[in-house]
Scaffold this motif. Structure first.
Motif, PDB file in Angstrom:
ATOM      1  N   UNK A  24       0.856  -1.192   0.000  1.00 43.28           N
ATOM      2  CA  UNK A  24       0.000   0.000   0.000  1.00 43.28           C
ATOM      3  C   UNK A  24       0.887   1.235   0.000  1.00 43.28           C
ATOM      4  N   UNK A  25       0.943   1.916  -1.118  1.00 42.71           N
ATOM      5  CA  UNK A  25       1.672   3.173  -1.185  1.00 42.71           C
ATOM      6  C   UNK A  25       0.860   4.252  -0.484  1.00 42.71           C
ATOM      7  N   UNK A  26       1.540   5.095   0.252  1.00 44.32           N
ATOM      8  CA  UNK A  26       0.856   6.155   0.977  1.00 44.32           C
ATOM      9  C   UNK A  26       1.350   7.532   0.601  1.00 44.32           C
ATOM     10  N   UNK A  27       0.976   8.482   1.404  1.00 42.30           N
ATOM     11  CA  UNK A  27       1.368   9.875   1.239  1.00 42.30           C
ATOM     12  C   UNK A  27       2.766  10.071   1.818  1.00 42.30           C
ATOM     13  N   UNK A  32      -1.414  12.923   6.775  1.00 46.27           N
ATOM     14  CA  UNK A  32      -2.361  12.323   5.835  1.00 46.27           C
ATOM     15  C   UNK A  32      -2.411  10.808   6.005  1.00 46.27           C
ATOM     16  N   UNK A  33      -1.264  10.193   6.211  1.00 46.60           N
ATOM     17  CA  UNK A  33      -1.242   8.737   6.406  1.00 46.60           C
ATOM     18  C   UNK A  33      -1.961   8.334   7.687  1.00 46.60           C
ATOM     19  N   UNK A  34      -1.753   9.084   8.742  1.00 42.40           N
ATOM     20  CA  UNK A  34      -2.447   8.775  10.001  1.00 42.40           C
ATOM     21  C   UNK A  34      -3.953   8.896   9.840  1.00 42.40           C
ATOM     22  N   UNK A  35      -4.386   9.943   9.168  1.00 42.83           N
ATOM     23  CA  UNK A  35      -5.826  10.165   9.018  1.00 42.83           C
ATOM     24  C   UNK A  35      -6.484   9.097   8.147  1.00 42.83           C
ATOM     25  N   UNK A  36      -5.775   8.622   7.127  1.00 48.27           N
ATOM     26  CA  UNK A  36      -6.363   7.656   6.208  1.00 48.27           C
ATOM     27  C   UNK A  36      -6.215   6.207   6.601  1.00 48.27           C
ATOM     28  N   UNK A  37      -5.422   5.927   7.645  1.00 49.75           N
ATOM     29  CA  UNK A  37      -5.103   4.548   7.992  1.00 49.75           C
ATOM     30  C   UNK A  37      -6.343   3.704   8.348  1.00 49.75           C
ATOM     31  N   UNK A 269      -4.301  27.700  12.442  1.00 52.56           N
ATOM     32  CA  UNK A 269      -4.114  26.258  12.296  1.00 52.56           C
ATOM     33  C   UNK A 269      -5.310  25.571  11.650  1.00 52.56           C
ATOM     34  N   UNK A 270      -6.495  26.130  11.813  1.00 55.56           N
ATOM     35  CA  UNK A 270      -7.701  25.429  11.344  1.00 55.56           C
ATOM     36  C   UNK A 270      -8.631  26.285  10.500  1.00 55.56           C
ATOM     37  N   UNK A 271      -8.450  27.599  10.487  1.00 58.47           N
ATOM     38  CA  UNK A 271      -9.376  28.493   9.803  1.00 58.47           C
ATOM     39  C   UNK A 271      -8.655  29.305   8.740  1.00 58.47           C
ATOM     40  N   UNK A 272      -9.442  29.839   7.812  1.00 57.71           N
ATOM     41  CA  UNK A 272      -8.917  30.742   6.790  1.00 57.71           C
ATOM     42  C   UNK A 272      -8.813  32.146   7.384  1.00 57.71           C
ATOM     43  N   UNK A 273      -7.684  32.790   7.163  1.00 60.86           N
ATOM     44  CA  UNK A 273      -7.462  34.121   7.725  1.00 60.86           C
ATOM     45  C   UNK A 273      -7.074  35.112   6.633  1.00 60.86           C
ATOM     46  N   UNK A 274      -7.193  36.375   6.965  1.00 59.72           N
ATOM     47  CA  UNK A 274      -6.800  37.435   6.039  1.00 59.72           C
ATOM     48  C   UNK A 274      -5.303  37.348   5.719  1.00 59.72           C
ATOM     49  N   UNK A 275      -4.512  36.942   6.689  1.00 61.30           N
ATOM     50  CA  UNK A 275      -3.074  36.824   6.451  1.00 61.30           C
ATOM     51  C   UNK A 275      -2.775  35.754   5.403  1.00 61.30           C
ATOM     52  N   UNK A 418      -6.367  21.150   6.891  1.00 60.78           N
ATOM     53  CA  UNK A 418      -5.068  21.187   7.573  1.00 60.78           C
ATOM     54  C   UNK A 418      -4.256  19.897   7.441  1.00 60.78           C
ATOM     55  N   UNK A 419      -4.915  18.767   7.183  1.00 56.93           N
ATOM     56  CA  UNK A 419      -4.181  17.505   7.031  1.00 56.93           C
ATOM     57  C   UNK A 419      -3.197  17.593   5.873  1.00 56.93           C
ATOM     58  N   UNK A 420      -3.621  18.217   4.778  1.00 58.41           N
ATOM     59  CA  UNK A 420      -2.782  18.325   3.589  1.00 58.41           C
ATOM     60  C   UNK A 420      -2.127  19.696   3.450  1.00 58.41           C
ATOM     61  N   UNK A 421      -2.739  20.711   4.053  1.00 60.28           N
ATOM     62  CA  UNK A 421      -2.300  22.097   3.870  1.00 60.28           C
ATOM     63  C   UNK A 421      -2.117  22.742   5.249  1.00 60.28           C
ATOM     64  N   UNK A 422      -0.995  22.481   5.903  1.00 63.72           N
ATOM     65  CA  UNK A 422      -0.819  22.985   7.274  1.00 63.72           C
ATOM     66  C   UNK A 422      -0.872  24.503   7.387  1.00 63.72           C
TER      67      UNK A 422
END
Length: 538
Positions: A24-27, A32-37, A269-275, A418-422
Motif C-alpha cells: 500500500x503506497x501512501x502519502x 495524511x497517512x495517520x488520518x487515512x489509515x 491552524x484550522x481556519x482561513x485568515x486574512x493573512x 489542515x491535514x494536507x495544507x498545514x
C-alpha cells in the motif's frame, strides 16, 4: 591481477503457494497517512476476505503505508519477484514510492481501490495505473464499493486463475479520417502555427506528489512544438516577498467587489485568515510577473511538496489564472497589464499532460470565440442519480470562476484541509454550472503521446444532493456533476490513464462537437495518437 571484494549476489524469497503479496503506497505527509489509515485497514480487510473465499491468503509485505521511495525499495526486497502482487489503495498516494519495485516485478500485478468518496483511493489507483502504463508494465485493475459485488468477485477470480482481468473498453476507437471542413482545417492550421512558432510551458518544479505520469520528457514535447522552462518554487517564494501588501490587498478587494465571499476566522491552524489570503494574492501577482519574465504560454505550480511548508496553498492563484475575468496585475513598473482580459493557462500540480491539453484548448477555444477557461479535475467518485451515473469531478482547490453560473458571485473561499495544507489558504468552491463539456486527457504510453477525447454534460442536481456529495468527498473543493456520453463507470475506470482529466465548456452540443473535432485535428497533426471515447459526433 587485482582482487576485489564482490558484493553478495542479491537474493529474494520464494513465493508461497496460493498467496498474494500486498503493498500500500501512501502519502509523504505523516498527517495524511495517520488520518487515512483506518479507511485503509477496512478496505484491506474486505479485500483479504474476498481472496479467502477463493482459497487464497494475503501476505502484507510491510507495516503501515509505504511513505517514501527508499521504503518502497526496501519492501520490494522482501517480495518474491514472481509472486502475484496486489497494490491496495484507499487513500491518495505518491506513486513513485512503489514504481521502482513495480517496474521490475515479474509476477502478475493487480491494483485495487474502494469506490468511495470520503478518501481519494480512486485517484491514487488511477495515478499508479498511469505510472505503469507510462513504464510499459502490464497490470490489471479492479474497484468496488464494498468488495462483495459479483463484478468484483468475478474479476478477482479471473486474476488468481489467469493473472489478468479483462475489461470492456469497446467505447474507445482510434481517430478516423477527418472530413476536410472548417473545423479540421482550423485544427491543422493551429497545429502548424504551434510547430512553427513553438510555445513555452513554465514548470515550478516537476514531479508533484510522486506523479511520474505527470512528467512528459522533452523528447516527446519538443516534436509537438512545446518546450519547458524549468523554474524553482524558491524563485516564486522570493518574488512573493517583493509584492507590496497594498498590491496584494487590491486583488482581494477586486474579488470581494465581484461578489466572492470567504469563510474567515482567526485560528491560523484550522481556519482561513486574512493573512493567508494576502500571501495567496502575492503568489498570484508573482506567478504572472515571472511568467512574463520568461515569456511563458502556460505555467504550472507544484506546491506539494516544498511550498506547503512555507506559505498558504497555491489553489486560489491557480483558479484566477485560468479565468479571463480576474484581478488586473501590471508589470513591476506599472506600465503594462499582464495577460489583460485573457487567461494564463495554469496546469495544477505541475501536471504536464494537463499543460499540453490546456495550451491546446486555450488556442482552440480562443480561435472559435469561446470562453477558453479550462481546468483539470480529479476523477474522484460518483453514484447513480435519477437513472444515470453522475461523476463527482473535483479539483483539489479551485476552478476558474466562469465555470460557475454567476461567476465570482457564487464562489466561496474555504480553508484548505489542515491535514494536507498545514498553512491553510483559500479554495474557490462552488458547483460547476450545467452545460456541454469536452473532456480529455493527454498521457504517455509505450513511449508515445496519446490523447483520449470525449463528451460529457455537466448536470444540475438538487442542492441537497450537491451538498451530500460535497460532504461525502472534500467540502472545501469545487465539484462538477458530470455525465459521460456513451461511457459507463467501469469502462472509464478501466481505460483512463491518469488521476486527472481536463474540461472545457461549450455553449451548446453542436459547438462542443465542433470544438472536439478541432482538438482532434490539432492533436493528430501534432503527432499525438488520438482516441475517441464514447459517443462523439464528428
Amino acid at each position: 591481477m587485482s582482487t576485489y571484494t564482490l558484493p553478495a549476489a542479491p537474493t529474494r524469497p520464494a513465493a508461497e503457494p496460493d498467496t498474494v503479496y500486498l503493498v500500500a503506497s501512501g502519502d509523504l505527509r505523516p498527517a495524511a497517512n495517520r488520518a487515512g489509515w483506518p479507511t485503509q485497514q477496512r478496505m484491506e480487510a474486505d479485500v483479504t476476505a474476498a481472496f479467502a473465499e477463493l482459497g487464497w491468503s494475503v501476505h502484507r509485505a510491510h507495516e503501515g503505508f509505504i511513505d517514501s521511495q527508499r521504503m518502497g525499495l526496501e519492501v520490494f526486497k522482501t517480495i518474491p519477484p514472481d509472486a502475484p502482487l496486489v497494490v491496495a489503495e484507499a487513500v491518495w498516494q505518491y506513486s513513485h514510492h512503489i514504481l521502482a519495485g513495480l517496474r521490475t516485478h515479474r509476477g502478475p500485478i493487480l491494483t485495487v481501490a474502494n469506490f468511495a468518496g470520503d478518501w481519494p483511493g480512486l485517484v491514487g489507483l488511477l495515478g499508479v495505473n498511469a505510472g505503469m502504463a507510462k513504464m510499459g508494465v502490464e497490470y490489471s485493475t479492479l474497484w468496488s464499493v464494498d468488495f462483495t459485488d459479483d463484478w468484483f468477485r468475478a474479476g478477482l477470480r479471473s486474476w488468481v486463475t489467469t493473472g489478468t482481468v479483462r475489461h470492456d473498453v469497446s467505447h474507445v476507437r482510434d481517430l478516423p479520417a477527418l472530413p476536410d471542413d472548417p473545423e479540421t482545417r482550423l485544427g491543422r492550421a493551429l497545429a502548424a502555427q504551434l510547430l512553427a512558432d513553438k510555445a513555452i510551458i513554465g514548470v515550478f518544479d516537476e514531479g508533484c506528489m510522486g506523479m511520474y505520469n505527470a512528467i512528459i520528457d522533452d523528447e516527446l514535447l519538443n516534436p509537438i512544438g512545446i518546450y519547458k522552462e524549468r523554474l524553482s518554487q524558491s524563485a516564486l517564494w522570493a518574488e512573493m516577498q517583493r509584492v507590496p501588501d497594498a498590491e496584494a490587498d487590491a486583488v482581494g478587494a477586486w474579488l470581494v467587489a465581484k461578489g466572492m465571499t470567504f469563510r474567515l476566522g482567526t485560528d491560523e491552524a484550522t481556519e482561513l485568515t486574512e493573512a493567508q489570503l494576502r500571501w495567496q494574492y502575492k503568489m498570484y501577482v508573482a506567478a504572472l510577473r515571472i511568467s512574463d519574465d520568461f515569456g511563458l504560454d502556460a505555467v504550472g505550480i507544484q506546491y506539494q511538496q516544498g511550498l506547503k511548508d512555507i506559505c498558504p496553498a497555491s489553489d486560489l492563484a491557480e483558479g484566477l489564472l485560468n479565468n479571463a475575468d480576474r484581478p488586473p496585475v501590471t508589470t513591476r513598473d506599472g506600465r503594462r497589464v499582464l495577460w489583460d482580459g485573457v487567461p494564463l493557462p495554469h496546469f495544477n500540480e505541475a501536471d504536464e499532460g494537463v499543460a499540453v491539453d490546456a495550451l491546446v484548448t486555450n488556442r482552440i477555444w480562443t480561435a472559435m470565440g469561446l470562453d477558453p477557461a479550462t481546468t483539470l479535475h480529479d476523477v474522484r467518485w460518483g453514484e447513480q442519480y435519477d437513472g444515470q451515473f453522475v461523476w463527482v469531478w473535483e479539483i483539489s482547490g479551485s476552478v476558474p470562476a466562469s465555470h460557475f453560473a454567476t461567476g465570482y458571485a457564487e464562489a466561496e473561499g474555504w480553508r484548505q484541509d489542515p491535514v494536507y495544507f498545514p498553512l491553510g489558504g483559500s479554495t474557490i468552491k462552488g458547483i460547476c454550472k450545467p452545460g456541454e463539456v469536452v473532456w480529455s486527457r493527454v498521457f504517455v504510453q509505450a513511449g508515445q503521446l496519446h490523447a483520449d477525447l470525449g463528451r460529457s454534460t455537466a448536470v444540475a442536481l438538487p442542492p441537497e444532493e450537491s451538498d451530500r456529495r460535497s460532504k461525502a468527498t472534500t467540502p472545501a473543493w469545487p465539484i462538477m456533476h458530470a455525465v459521460l456520453h456513451g461511457v459507463t463507470r467501469d469502462q472509464f475506470m478501466a481505460r483512463h490513464k491518469a488521476n486527472h482529466l481536463n474540461v472545457a465548456y461549450a455553449p451548446d452540443p453542436e459547438t462542443a462537437d465542433k470544438a472536439l473535432q478541432v482538438k482532434a485535428a490539432m492533436l493528430a497533426t501534432l503527432g499525438v495518437e488520438v482516441h475517441l471515447c464514447g459517443n462523439v459526433n464528428l
